[in-house]
Design an enzyme around this catalytic site. Structure first.
Site, mmCIF file in Angstrom:
data_model
loop_
_atom_site.group_PDB
_atom_site.id
_atom_site.type_symbol
_atom_site.label_atom_id
_atom_site.label_comp_id
_atom_site.label_asym_id
_atom_site.label_seq_id
_atom_site.Cartn_x
_atom_site.Cartn_y
_atom_site.Cartn_z
ATOM 1 N N PRO A 150 1.716 0.865 7.357
ATOM 2 C CA PRO A 150 2.117 -0.511 7.283
ATOM 3 C C PRO A 150 1.913 -0.818 5.575
ATOM 4 O O PRO A 150 1.357 -0.213 4.890
ATOM 5 C CB PRO A 150 1.022 -1.103 7.795
ATOM 6 C CG PRO A 150 0.410 -0.481 8.827
ATOM 7 C CD PRO A 150 0.579 1.139 8.305
ATOM 8 N N GLU A 151 3.151 -1.542 5.172
ATOM 9 C CA GLU A 151 3.372 -1.883 3.949
ATOM 10 C C GLU A 151 2.454 -3.217 3.768
ATOM 11 O O GLU A 151 1.885 -3.678 4.677
ATOM 12 C CB GLU A 151 4.726 -2.167 3.542
ATOM 13 C CG GLU A 151 5.305 -0.796 3.680
ATOM 14 C CD GLU A 151 6.579 -0.785 3.042
ATOM 15 O OE1 GLU A 151 6.839 -1.144 1.606
ATOM 16 O OE2 GLU A 151 7.532 0.126 3.268
ATOM 17 N N ARG B 277 7.155 11.212 0.328
ATOM 18 C CA ARG B 277 7.806 10.462 1.314
ATOM 19 C C ARG B 277 9.251 10.554 1.154
ATOM 20 O O ARG B 277 9.680 10.975 -0.198
ATOM 21 C CB ARG B 277 7.583 8.947 1.241
ATOM 22 C CG ARG B 277 5.942 8.532 1.325
ATOM 23 C CD ARG B 277 5.447 8.910 2.903
ATOM 24 N NE ARG B 277 5.916 8.078 3.526
ATOM 25 C CZ ARG B 277 5.399 6.961 3.990
ATOM 26 N NH1 ARG B 277 4.494 6.489 3.271
ATOM 27 N NH2 ARG B 277 6.283 6.251 4.763
ATOM 28 N N ASN C 79 7.258 2.636 1.469
ATOM 29 C CA ASN C 79 8.545 3.518 1.418
ATOM 30 C C ASN C 79 9.842 2.741 1.672
ATOM 31 O O ASN C 79 10.673 2.753 1.041
ATOM 32 C CB ASN C 79 8.499 4.679 2.371
ATOM 33 C CG ASN C 79 9.545 5.722 2.242
ATOM 34 O OD1 ASN C 79 9.709 5.911 0.916
ATOM 35 N ND2 ASN C 79 9.554 6.493 3.171
ATOM 36 N N LYS D 92 -2.371 -2.553 0.417
ATOM 37 C CA LYS D 92 -2.786 -2.060 1.876
ATOM 38 C C LYS D 92 -3.994 -2.062 2.348
ATOM 39 O O LYS D 92 -4.308 -1.388 3.385
ATOM 40 C CB LYS D 92 -2.062 -0.682 1.663
ATOM 41 C CG LYS D 92 -0.652 -0.581 1.466
ATOM 42 C CD LYS D 92 0.016 0.987 1.655
ATOM 43 C CE LYS D 92 1.489 0.836 1.244
ATOM 44 N NZ LYS D 92 2.064 2.097 1.372
#
Length: 268
Positions: free
Chosen positions: A2-3, A256, A160, A52
């Site tokens: 989760p961002e 990523r 990402n 985060k």
């Protein structure tokens, strides 16, 4: 993972459900039982997020620090028997919040939380965010800007999706070294994050395409993806760029998958 917008949305939802209320705190799974007993019966003062990281402050000079990591989830809903491996359950009358699979779940003192936050970069979703702190780190680094945007000690909350999308929207080469990034480009990145991320909190999803590139105006089908939202390049490897028609590229960077358009993103 989760961002930042997801954690800020969770903080808002937790405050709405439990703010100022006395909570029953348990660990159905058992792994957090000893710590849960220390805050069982405490009142939630406030929930907040930085990047985060999620922090729940109780009236016992203790905070519950949560990092969801790659597989963690926190669900708020009507009271029901716990299902699955619930690390922590918060309950107040007919409402519960169940935490499953977090990367971090630990009680901390206010001083410990202050030190944790001090090690993080500025969070565009916080009113106290100082973009100069991030700029200082960026323009002294020879690492690619796409890697720096994912470094939580440089900038908090950007993951990402946001890194790929904001670089596309600014037409920036993701491999441009931080030390060679212009101040004007950094200011544009920051301004874009200030526009996109609060909308993500409101909508609880990430949308980054400009009005002229929406499905209904382009005559294309809406995006169907577990992550939701209309995006330009994220997870669109091999598909046509909405702007120039060339194929979206991908490469692993900073652990990523990075997505970008080689034709559109030439600045720098």
């Amino acid at each position: 993972m989760p961002e930042g917008h997801t954690l800020h949305r969770l903080a808002l939802d937790l405050n709405a459900a439990f703010g100022g209320r006395q909570l029953a705190v348990t660990s159905p799974q058992g792994r957090f039982a000893e710590s849960a007993a220390l805050i069982d019966g405490a009142t939630l003062v406030t929930a907040s997020a930085h990047g985060k990281h999620l922090f729940l402050e109780f009236d016992r000079a203790l905070l519950l620090h949560i990092h969801l990591g790659l597989i963690g989830g926190l669900q708020i809903g009507p009271a029901a028997p716990p299902r699955g491996e619930v690390r922590v359950r918060l309950a107040a009358e007919d409402t519960v919040a169940d935490l499953r699979g977090p990367q971090a779940c630990v009680l901390r003192t206010p001083d410990e939380v202050a030190r944790q936050v001090a090690a993080l970069g500025p969070d565009p979703l916080r009113p106290d965010a100082d973009p100069e702190r991030a700029w200082t780190r960026i323009h002294r680094s020879n690492r690619p800007i796409a890697a720096l945007l994912m470094d939580q000690t440089v900038l908090s909350g950007v993951g990402n999706v946001y890194r790929a999308e904001v670089l596309f929207r600014q037409r920036l080469n993701p491999f441009r070294e931080g030390s060679r990034l212009s101040r004007r480009s950094w200011d544009a990145i920051w301004a874009d994050l200030l526009a996109l991320m609060p909308q993500g909190v409101t909508d609880n999803r990430i949308d980054t395409v400009r009005p002229e590139h929406l499905p209904e105006l382009m005559g294309r089908p809406p995006r169907v993806d577990d992550h939701g939202g209309e995006v330009y390049v994220y997870r669109r490897h091999g598909q046509s760029c909405f702007v120039c028609g060339s194929k979206v590229r991908t490469e692993v960077l900073a652990g990523r998958n990075l997505f970008w358009c080689g034709k559109c993103q030439r600045r720098g």
